[in-house]
Motif scaffolding. Sequence first.
Motif, PDB file in Angstrom:
ATOM      1  N   ALA A  22       0.840  -1.200   0.000  1.00 33.95           N
ATOM      2  CA  ALA A  22       0.000   0.000   0.000  1.00 33.95           C
ATOM      3  C   ALA A  22       0.875   1.249   0.000  1.00 33.95           C
ATOM      4  N   ALA A  23       0.374   2.285  -0.623  1.00 29.42           N
ATOM      5  CA  ALA A  23       1.134   3.531  -0.687  1.00 29.42           C
ATOM      6  C   ALA A  23       0.165   4.698  -0.702  1.00 29.42           C
ATOM      7  N   GLY A  24       0.680   5.885  -0.574  1.00 27.27           N
ATOM      8  CA  GLY A  24      -0.150   7.084  -0.681  1.00 27.27           C
ATOM      9  C   GLY A  24      -0.120   7.910   0.600  1.00 27.27           C
ATOM     10  N   GLU A  25      -0.164   9.217   0.392  1.00 26.99           N
ATOM     11  CA  GLU A  25      -0.100  10.163   1.514  1.00 26.99           C
ATOM     12  C   GLU A  25      -1.486  10.683   1.878  1.00 26.99           C
ATOM     13  N   PHE A  26      -2.495  10.253   1.135  1.00 25.79           N
ATOM     14  CA  PHE A  26      -3.847  10.772   1.338  1.00 25.79           C
ATOM     15  C   PHE A  26      -4.465  10.032   2.535  1.00 25.79           C
ATOM     16  N   VAL A  27      -4.036  10.383   3.736  1.00 24.89           N
ATOM     17  CA  VAL A  27      -4.494   9.676   4.940  1.00 24.89           C
ATOM     18  C   VAL A  27      -4.937  10.697   5.978  1.00 24.89           C
ATOM     19  N   LEU A  28      -5.680  10.223   6.972  1.00 24.29           N
ATOM     20  CA  LEU A  28      -6.194  11.119   8.005  1.00 24.29           C
ATOM     21  C   LEU A  28      -5.058  11.763   8.786  1.00 24.29           C
ATOM     22  N   PRO A  29      -5.175  13.043   9.073  1.00 26.46           N
ATOM     23  CA  PRO A  29      -4.173  13.659   9.943  1.00 26.46           C
ATOM     24  C   PRO A  29      -4.339  13.132  11.373  1.00 26.46           C
ATOM     25  N   THR A  30      -3.228  13.020  12.067  1.00 21.84           N
ATOM     26  CA  THR A  30      -3.297  12.568  13.463  1.00 21.84           C
ATOM     27  C   THR A  30      -3.881  13.701  14.301  1.00 21.84           C
ATOM     28  N   PRO A  31      -4.922  13.419  15.092  1.00 19.89           N
ATOM     29  CA  PRO A  31      -5.535  14.518  15.852  1.00 19.89           C
ATOM     30  C   PRO A  31      -4.599  15.055  16.934  1.00 19.89           C
ATOM     31  N   VAL A  32      -4.701  16.354  17.150  1.00 22.38           N
ATOM     32  CA  VAL A  32      -3.928  16.974  18.242  1.00 22.38           C
ATOM     33  C   VAL A  32      -4.684  16.662  19.539  1.00 22.38           C
ATOM     34  N   PRO A  33      -4.015  16.150  20.571  1.00 29.20           N
ATOM     35  CA  PRO A  33      -4.704  15.776  21.799  1.00 29.20           C
ATOM     36  C   PRO A  33      -5.518  16.942  22.360  1.00 29.20           C
ATOM     37  N   GLY A  34      -6.720  16.636  22.744  1.00 26.70           N
ATOM     38  CA  GLY A  34      -7.585  17.632  23.365  1.00 26.70           C
ATOM     39  C   GLY A  34      -8.236  18.592  22.390  1.00 26.70           C
ATOM     40  N   GLN A  35      -8.062  18.332  21.114  1.00 24.98           N
ATOM     41  CA  GLN A  35      -8.598  19.265  20.122  1.00 24.98           C
ATOM     42  C   GLN A  35      -9.364  18.473  19.074  1.00 24.98           C
ATOM     43  N   ARG A  36     -10.482  18.994  18.576  1.00 30.17           N
ATOM     44  CA  ARG A  36     -11.207  18.281  17.543  1.00 30.17           C
ATOM     45  C   ARG A  36     -10.625  18.604  16.166  1.00 30.17           C
ATOM     46  N   THR A  37     -10.432  17.564  15.391  1.00 31.99           N
ATOM     47  CA  THR A  37      -9.878  17.740  14.051  1.00 31.99           C
ATOM     48  C   THR A  37     -11.044  17.907  13.088  1.00 31.99           C
ATOM     49  N   LYS A  38     -11.144  19.114  12.510  1.00 33.24           N
ATOM     50  CA  LYS A  38     -12.290  19.381  11.631  1.00 33.24           C
ATOM     51  C   LYS A  38     -11.870  19.201  10.177  1.00 33.24           C
ATOM     52  N   LEU A  39     -12.586  18.259   9.516  1.00 33.38           N
ATOM     53  CA  LEU A  39     -12.203  17.912   8.144  1.00 33.38           C
ATOM     54  C   LEU A  39     -13.372  18.086   7.190  1.00 33.38           C
ATOM     55  N   LEU A  40     -13.016  18.367   5.949  1.00 33.78           N
ATOM     56  CA  LEU A  40     -14.021  18.363   4.882  1.00 33.78           C
ATOM     57  C   LEU A  40     -13.507  17.463   3.758  1.00 33.78           C
TER      58      LEU A  40
END
Lengths: 376, 413
Positions: A136-154
């Motif tokens: 498997a390859a590719g950089e299109f992956v979920l960002p690691t969430p910052v602790p204590g903070q909500r990761t808002k994605l679209l």
Amino acid sequence: MSTSVDTPRGWRASALKIAEAATHPLVPADFLDLFAPLRTGAELRGRIESIHPETADAATLVIRPGADWAGHVPGQYVRIGIDVDGVRNWRAYSLTHGPRADGRISITVKAVPDGKVSNHIVRDSRPGTLVHLEQAAGEFVLPTPVPGQRTKLLFVTAGSGITPVIGMLRNLFPVTDAGVVRLARSAAYDITVVHVAPSHPDSIFSRDLEALDAAGCIRLVARYDDEHGILDLADLETLVPDLAERTTFGCGPGGLLDALAAHHDARGLPLYVEQFRVTTIVAGEGGTVAFDRTGALVSCDGARPILEQAEEAGVLMPSGCRMGICYQCVLPMREGVVRDLRTGELTTAVPGETPSGGVLIQTCINAAAGPCHLDH
Amino acid sequence: MTTIQKKPRIGQVNPIAHLTTEDLEAMAVELDAIRQSVVDTRGEADARYIRRVIKTQRSLELGSRVVLLASIFPPAWIVGTAGLSVAKILENMEIGHNILHGQWDWMRDPKIHSTTWEWDSATPAAQWKYAHNELHHNFTNVIGKDNDLGYGIMRVDEDQPWLPMHLGQPLWNFVNALFFEYGIAAYDVELRGAMLHKTTKDPKFQREFKAVLAKIRRQVTKDYVVHPAASALTGSFLTTIAANFTANTVRNLWSHSVIMCGHFPEGVQTFEKRSIDGETKPEWYVRQMLGSANISGSKLMHIMTGNLSHQIEHHLFPDLPSNRYGEIAPKVKDLFERYGLDYCERPLSQQVYSAWHKVVRLSLPNGWLDQTTTRNLPGQLKRLYQMTTGGPKVRRALQARMTQENRRMAKAA
């Protein structure tokens, strides 16, 4: 006593050497492949275990990968080598499940018009077939969430551009018979999906997205061309009011991604995109042939063999019979398109779709039918 | 007409004298169409075929070698040796020869590809591809260019002058048959030429020669060291050596026979060097057609010969998948008939006999065998002795007399 016998490494190396001496000119793997093609140490392959239709022209393949499969991160893709009409073709497809407990992987393929491989997979592939894989390859992956903070994605997806995203969503929000499982790790994500498709019934994974939306896991903004008209990105801020707070991941056709990039650039918003088909190759008459090792560039017409014209331009070429029968002149073409002067048949090499070594072509009977890159 | 310039000998006619340039061109168009019909339908069934042959061959080889681990027991020796012989024949003929021709390159499987394949033979694949695919297939049956004709050690045509050393050629041919793979290796590396022209110190020759030695070393290690050593546990060391030697010899005799049948039987044409100057594609086609011969027989026979039983079709289209030659053979044969050409096809035994008969006939001065009867044998032997021991002058004089006598005989008949 020799040390090579004492150390396991040395012992194993000697055993391998003896095994190779016993199987020459083949290698031991050639015989082991008869019994265990998915064993540790084998070339990476997988066996198709089941095929599930998703829509009228899309299907999901569940594949058991060989023992050396190194796993993947949701959102990544896999390059798969599959034989169509006896000819091996390579394509990249998103993995549409997060890592599964049973070790299987899945890809979801939509049959595109004139798509040799996608149509074969959707309509003619059979369980039990061996396919070739790369890790498997590719950089299109979920960002690691910052602790204590909500990761808002679209996620902005169109058509089968949903496939890497569905892999991520399935990993965050596994669905069982009892419904969606709430995992601690998914609490950190706040996800909106803007999914574009021609019509509702043709949309892969629309039911999965709707279920996640109904369960409150994601907010789904589905835009169907036949219902809502073609999506105008100027409306994005209306559809997604908190657009500015979100990191956007886009996956879909080049036109959408280009428009998305322009839109986000203008507003200074972060954007990650994934596009599989980067090169479209159209056959014409002649073209510049680049010899990637020597750096030579030869402008070739479409009426005479590459070999002849390259030699005239002073490029040293391997050659033989010059009539297509001895196969001494074959060179790997990494990118480009050539035409067999005897039959008019085209051979195309698209990076990412053809084997990493390129497609081997006979330079003595092929003419350039567009710009080409040869590994020579 | 440039193709066959040779003046026909007594009782012979130029086999294409009746064909015009337009005929040849029309024939070429038909041949191209036959080729295209296969290219257009090449696909999954063909890929399955070669994979199945490879799988069968590997299973047979592995199974036979395992059985031979106990080759001290005669039944095991017989079964294992027979299996290994068949496996080696399949490997060289239907698999190796054809893959190295690029017949399966279209599958884009890097493991079944002319650029990566190495075979169970003393000659390295790369050298063989040059000598065979490039020289032999290009210059098929052109005397002095195609060394496959007699491998440079035999007289293959009446137009080559007879020399006393040719008397030994049936023997050379037999020895060559027994050790065929080594003969091919020496031939591919052009050992004889290098020795004759004293170019053995040449770096290119040195490099290629080393590659042959390395290949032979690995072949010998497998068949005569590792496999027998593994058999030693059951006391089968020597019997396994014997089994491998037998299998190699069987394979050598078989492949030599098949290959002799391809271009050597009576009725196959040879061509003068000059005849291919400015040769067109239609003329190239007709040379392949008349320079090759087929073996008729069962499907099993075709597979065991690597489909070289369809030598004519193979020489017309060397890179078409071997399993398809049988299917186009009737079309090719029909074309021969319509254009009044001789499609040289006989069963294996007849082709082998014919080829050997030619070797023997050409080992003797022209016409000697034809006019020798039990009655005139003493006189003929005396004449042969004179030609063998006398100088070129004696040979020429006696040959002239014999040719004249033959001409008279032919006229009387």
